[in-house]
Enzyme design. Structure first.
Site, PDB file in Angstrom:
ATOM      1  N   ARG A  99      47.246  24.989 -84.941  1.00 43.48           N
ATOM      2  CA  ARG A  99      48.418  24.110 -85.065  1.00 43.48           C
ATOM      3  C   ARG A  99      49.416  24.613 -86.111  1.00 43.48           C
ATOM      4  O   ARG A  99      50.035  23.824 -86.815  1.00 43.48           O
ATOM      5  CB  ARG A  99      47.989  22.676 -85.444  1.00 43.48           C
ATOM      6  CG  ARG A  99      47.290  21.934 -84.334  1.00 43.48           C
ATOM      7  CD  ARG A  99      48.317  21.327 -83.384  1.00 43.48           C
ATOM      8  NE  ARG A  99      47.663  20.771 -82.213  1.00 43.48           N
ATOM      9  CZ  ARG A  99      47.182  19.523 -82.162  1.00 43.48           C
ATOM     10  NH1 ARG A  99      47.314  18.728 -83.179  1.00 43.48           N
ATOM     11  NH2 ARG A  99      46.604  19.100 -81.078  1.00 43.48           N
ATOM     12  N   ARG A 150      54.562  19.518 -86.472  1.00 42.80           N
ATOM     13  CA  ARG A 150      55.444  18.566 -87.138  1.00 42.80           C
ATOM     14  C   ARG A 150      55.559  18.740 -88.648  1.00 42.80           C
ATOM     15  O   ARG A 150      56.456  18.173 -89.261  1.00 42.80           O
ATOM     16  CB  ARG A 150      55.006  17.138 -86.805  1.00 42.80           C
ATOM     17  CG  ARG A 150      55.378  16.721 -85.395  1.00 42.80           C
ATOM     18  CD  ARG A 150      54.652  15.454 -84.976  1.00 42.80           C
ATOM     19  NE  ARG A 150      53.227  15.733 -84.828  1.00 42.80           N
ATOM     20  CZ  ARG A 150      52.330  14.842 -84.396  1.00 42.80           C
ATOM     21  NH1 ARG A 150      52.708  13.626 -84.100  1.00 42.80           N
ATOM     22  NH2 ARG A 150      51.063  15.175 -84.285  1.00 42.80           N
ATOM     23  N   ARG A 176      62.101  19.640 -81.586  1.00 40.47           N
ATOM     24  CA  ARG A 176      61.521  18.538 -80.810  1.00 40.47           C
ATOM     25  C   ARG A 176      62.574  17.459 -80.534  1.00 40.47           C
ATOM     26  O   ARG A 176      62.639  16.913 -79.428  1.00 40.47           O
ATOM     27  CB  ARG A 176      60.349  17.960 -81.593  1.00 40.47           C
ATOM     28  CG  ARG A 176      59.500  16.967 -80.853  1.00 40.47           C
ATOM     29  CD  ARG A 176      58.404  16.556 -81.831  1.00 40.47           C
ATOM     30  NE  ARG A 176      57.391  15.719 -81.262  1.00 40.47           N
ATOM     31  CZ  ARG A 176      57.485  14.396 -81.172  1.00 40.47           C
ATOM     32  NH1 ARG A 176      58.582  13.787 -81.575  1.00 40.47           N
ATOM     33  NH2 ARG A 176      56.485  13.708 -80.677  1.00 40.47           N
ATOM     34  N   ASP A 181      49.647  23.025 -74.674  1.00 46.77           N
ATOM     35  CA  ASP A 181      48.603  22.038 -74.951  1.00 46.77           C
ATOM     36  C   ASP A 181      47.419  22.299 -74.044  1.00 46.77           C
ATOM     37  O   ASP A 181      47.574  22.907 -72.978  1.00 46.77           O
ATOM     38  CB  ASP A 181      49.132  20.615 -74.734  1.00 46.77           C
ATOM     39  CG  ASP A 181      48.277  19.623 -75.496  1.00 46.77           C
ATOM     40  OD1 ASP A 181      48.466  19.498 -76.717  1.00 46.77           O
ATOM     41  OD2 ASP A 181      47.386  19.014 -74.885  1.00 46.77           O
ATOM     42  N   TYR A 219      38.913  14.057 -72.087  1.00 47.76           N
ATOM     43  CA  TYR A 219      40.217  13.399 -71.922  1.00 47.76           C
ATOM     44  C   TYR A 219      40.402  12.875 -70.498  1.00 47.76           C
ATOM     45  O   TYR A 219      40.992  11.821 -70.280  1.00 47.76           O
ATOM     46  CB  TYR A 219      41.352  14.369 -72.284  1.00 47.76           C
ATOM     47  CG  TYR A 219      41.445  14.616 -73.778  1.00 47.76           C
ATOM     48  CD1 TYR A 219      42.131  13.719 -74.603  1.00 47.76           C
ATOM     49  CD2 TYR A 219      40.843  15.717 -74.374  1.00 47.76           C
ATOM     50  CE1 TYR A 219      42.218  13.926 -75.968  1.00 47.76           C
ATOM     51  CE2 TYR A 219      40.923  15.930 -75.743  1.00 47.76           C
ATOM     52  CZ  TYR A 219      41.614  15.035 -76.534  1.00 47.76           C
ATOM     53  OH  TYR A 219      41.684  15.230 -77.882  1.00 47.76           O
TER      54      TYR A 219
HETATM   55  O1  CP3 Z   1      47.944  25.779 -82.581  1.00 48.69           O
HETATM   56  C1  CP3 Z   1      49.131  25.809 -82.214  1.00 48.69           C
HETATM   57  O2  CP3 Z   1      50.089  25.901 -83.011  1.00 48.69           O
HETATM   58  C2  CP3 Z   1      49.419  25.874 -80.717  1.00 48.69           C
HETATM   59  C3  CP3 Z   1      49.724  24.692 -80.039  1.00 48.69           C
HETATM   60  C4  CP3 Z   1      48.659  23.665 -79.668  1.00 48.69           C
HETATM   61  C5  CP3 Z   1      48.985  22.306 -79.487  1.00 48.69           C
HETATM   62  N1  CP3 Z   1      47.906  21.654 -78.996  1.00 48.69           N
HETATM   63  C6  CP3 Z   1      50.315  21.745 -79.753  1.00 48.69           C
HETATM   64  C7  CP3 Z   1      50.443  20.292 -79.928  1.00 48.69           C
HETATM   65  C8  CP3 Z   1      47.315  23.803 -79.345  1.00 48.69           C
HETATM   66  C9  CP3 Z   1      46.438  25.035 -79.427  1.00 48.69           C
HETATM   67  C10 CP3 Z   1      46.852  22.517 -78.916  1.00 48.69           C
HETATM   68  C11 CP3 Z   1      45.482  22.271 -78.426  1.00 48.69           C
HETATM   69  C12 CP3 Z   1      45.004  20.896 -78.266  1.00 48.69           C
HETATM   70  N2  CP3 Z   1      45.674  19.812 -77.758  1.00 48.69           N
HETATM   71  C13 CP3 Z   1      43.679  20.479 -78.532  1.00 48.69           C
HETATM   72  C14 CP3 Z   1      42.581  21.385 -79.009  1.00 48.69           C
HETATM   73  C15 CP3 Z   1      42.681  21.691 -80.442  1.00 48.69           C
HETATM   74  C16 CP3 Z   1      42.475  20.542 -81.377  1.00 48.69           C
HETATM   75  O3  CP3 Z   1      43.428  20.219 -82.088  1.00 48.69           O
HETATM   76  O4  CP3 Z   1      41.383  20.007 -81.372  1.00 48.69           O
HETATM   77  C17 CP3 Z   1      43.588  19.110 -78.237  1.00 48.69           C
HETATM   78  C18 CP3 Z   1      42.367  18.232 -78.395  1.00 48.69           C
HETATM   79  C19 CP3 Z   1      44.858  18.710 -77.722  1.00 48.69           C
HETATM   80  C20 CP3 Z   1      45.244  17.362 -77.199  1.00 48.69           C
HETATM   81  C21 CP3 Z   1      46.364  16.832 -77.997  1.00 48.69           C
HETATM   82  N3  CP3 Z   1      47.681  17.214 -77.808  1.00 48.69           N
HETATM   83  C22 CP3 Z   1      46.311  15.991 -79.132  1.00 48.69           C
HETATM   84  C23 CP3 Z   1      45.061  15.345 -79.668  1.00 48.69           C
HETATM   85  C24 CP3 Z   1      47.618  15.886 -79.622  1.00 48.69           C
HETATM   86  C25 CP3 Z   1      48.075  15.213 -80.891  1.00 48.69           C
HETATM   87  C26 CP3 Z   1      48.722  13.934 -80.725  1.00 48.69           C
HETATM   88  C27 CP3 Z   1      49.397  13.511 -82.027  1.00 48.69           C
HETATM   89  O5  CP3 Z   1      50.268  12.697 -81.932  1.00 48.69           O
HETATM   90  O6  CP3 Z   1      49.013  14.036 -83.086  1.00 48.69           O
HETATM   91  C28 CP3 Z   1      48.456  16.639 -78.791  1.00 48.69           C
HETATM   92  C29 CP3 Z   1      49.913  16.837 -78.937  1.00 48.69           C
HETATM   93  C30 CP3 Z   1      50.301  18.101 -79.595  1.00 48.69           C
HETATM   94  N4  CP3 Z   1      49.878  19.336 -79.156  1.00 48.69           N
HETATM   95  C31 CP3 Z   1      51.170  18.282 -80.706  1.00 48.69           C
HETATM   96  C32 CP3 Z   1      51.271  19.660 -80.905  1.00 48.69           C
HETATM   97  C33 CP3 Z   1      52.117  20.376 -81.929  1.00 48.69           C
HETATM   98  C34 CP3 Z   1      51.908  17.183 -81.458  1.00 48.69           C
HETATM   99  C35 CP3 Z   1      53.027  16.810 -80.557  1.00 48.69           C
HETATM  100  C36 CP3 Z   1      54.226  16.226 -81.209  1.00 48.69           C
HETATM  101  O7  CP3 Z   1      54.271  15.005 -81.302  1.00 48.69           O
HETATM  102  O8  CP3 Z   1      55.162  16.995 -81.548  1.00 48.69           O
END
Ligand code: CP3
Length: 357
Positions: free
Chosen positions: A28, A32, A41, A78, A155
């Protein structure tokens, strides 16, 4: 591919070859906590709109690299793109995380699932990989990724995040055949997805088994590990120095390090519940290890961050027969939105400074 890279430390470390210092990237790393991410965003309107737009996905992928001396880029996307493309209807509710309009909860719904087409339904991901590779211009390698079959299934069955995984665990106990059918479709899709990312230009691949650690050992060995091993064995990824390395990352996977080292993957990602020295001893040079600073360390002072970075690097060296090779520095899980970007700089620079050979 490798030859044209200006910085190939990350790929060399995954091959357990000598490097000038330990490579580092952060799960990540685009997100944000960066004001420029929040601006992109806002421009896109939403996270999904950004992830589905290859130019914007490229823009945010590169943002952390402009600020910090990171040794790899990770595709901005994602893990839930696969179930979304299978028709489950992914959406995000602010503050609640990802959700599906149409979760799959029984054998009938699972039987209807099909493999999405990688260059049409998921073409936006492959386009993003191609645009990022072009814009990176060989600065550092690009990591492609996918969720693990088990983590995707969590999920898909729960319909979103979960604290107790009640629905999927009930399915595991009451209809294991249906769950295996789901895991099997997911595995086929993950293999095709990673292969397509590799063909589009991804130079390393990571599978996120974020929720493997919520399973009992018996259930992990039935519902997660065999599918990770199938991906590692069936995913075509070249030979020798040209081989595209595969990293299997898991939360709470410390109990399974020997199994993961034998899974066929080139790298194993671990969280902070295991010492890197112990991970080195138990994997015994069979794989590279990635990790594993507690992300909350970034809430500490710069001095505390430097101390913990040095401790982790030295733990790896001490457990690895005095050698620093075979280690990729990372956090044990992803960064959070309230982290201070300046603390990331402290972390990255200390990894390089303290591990300089
Ligand atoms: O690592 C990176 O910089 C690459 C991008 C990346 C994202 N998601 C961007 C993202 C990667 C590798 C993921 C993987 C991901 N997504 C996982 C596996 C890794 C982990 O963190 O366990 C999982 C479980 C997800 C599912 C998911 N997508 C979640 C739980 C969330 C967070 C929701 C939140 O509000 O915090 C997301 C959304 C997401 N994916 C964001 C980002 C940057 C936040 C989105 C935003 O609101 O801008």
């Amino acid at each position: 591919m490798t030859q044209t890279l200006k910085n190939d430390r990350f790929l060399r470390a995954l091959r357990r070859e000598p490097v000038d210092c330990t490579p580092v990237w952060l799960m990540r790393q685009a997100g944000r906590y960066l004001p420029e991410y929040r601006a992109s965003r806002a421009k896109a309107g939403s996270f999904l709109a950004m992830a589905k737009n290859p130019e914007l996905a490229c823009e945010v992928t590169l943002q952390p690299l402009e600020r910090f001396d990171l040794d790899a880029a990770i595709l901005f996307s994602d893990i839930l793109t696969i179930p979304d493309a299978m028709g489950l209807g992914l959406y995000f509710v602010d503050g609640e995380g990802p959700k599906f309009e149409r979760p799959v909860r029984d054998a009938a719904a699972i039987a209807k699932l099909g493999m999405p087409d990688m260059e049409t339904e998921l073409g936006y991901v492959m386009d993003a990989v191609r645009v990022i590779r072009r814009e990176l211009d060989g600065r550092v390698p690009l990591i492609g990724f996918s969720g693990s079959p088990w983590t995707l299934a969590c999920y898909m069955v729960e319909g979103g995040g979960s604290k107790d995984f009640a629905r999927i665990k009930a399915l595991a106990h009451n209809d294991p055949k249906a769950l295996h059918a789901l895991l099997s479709v997911n595995t086929d899709a993950v293999i095709a997805y990673l292969a397509a990312q590799r063909a589009a230009g991804a130079q390393a691949l990571q599978v996120f088994d974020t929720w493997g650690g919520v399973l009992s050992p018996a259930m992990y060995r039935e519902f997660s590990l065999p599918y990770l091993a199938r991906i590692a064995h069936e995913l075509e990824r070249g030979e020798g120095a040209e081989r595209t390395p595969l990293i299997v990352f898991g939360r709470g996977n410390a109990a399974y390090l020997e199994d993961l080292a034998a899974s066929g993957a080139e790298g194993v990602g671990v969280d902070w519940l295991v010492e890197l020295g112990e991970a080195a001893r138990r994997t015994g040079g069979r794989v590279a290890v990635q990790g594993n600073l507690d992300p909350a360390t970034l809430y500490g002072s710069p001095e505390a961050i430097r101390r913990e970075v040095r401790r982790a690097l030295d733990s790896w060296r001490d457990g690895n027969g005095g050698s620093r090779e075979g280690h990729v520095f990372n956090l044990g899980h992803g960064m959070s939105p309230d982290m201070d970007p300046e603390h990331v700089r402290v972390l990255v620079d200390e990894v390089h400074a303290h591990s300089r050979r």
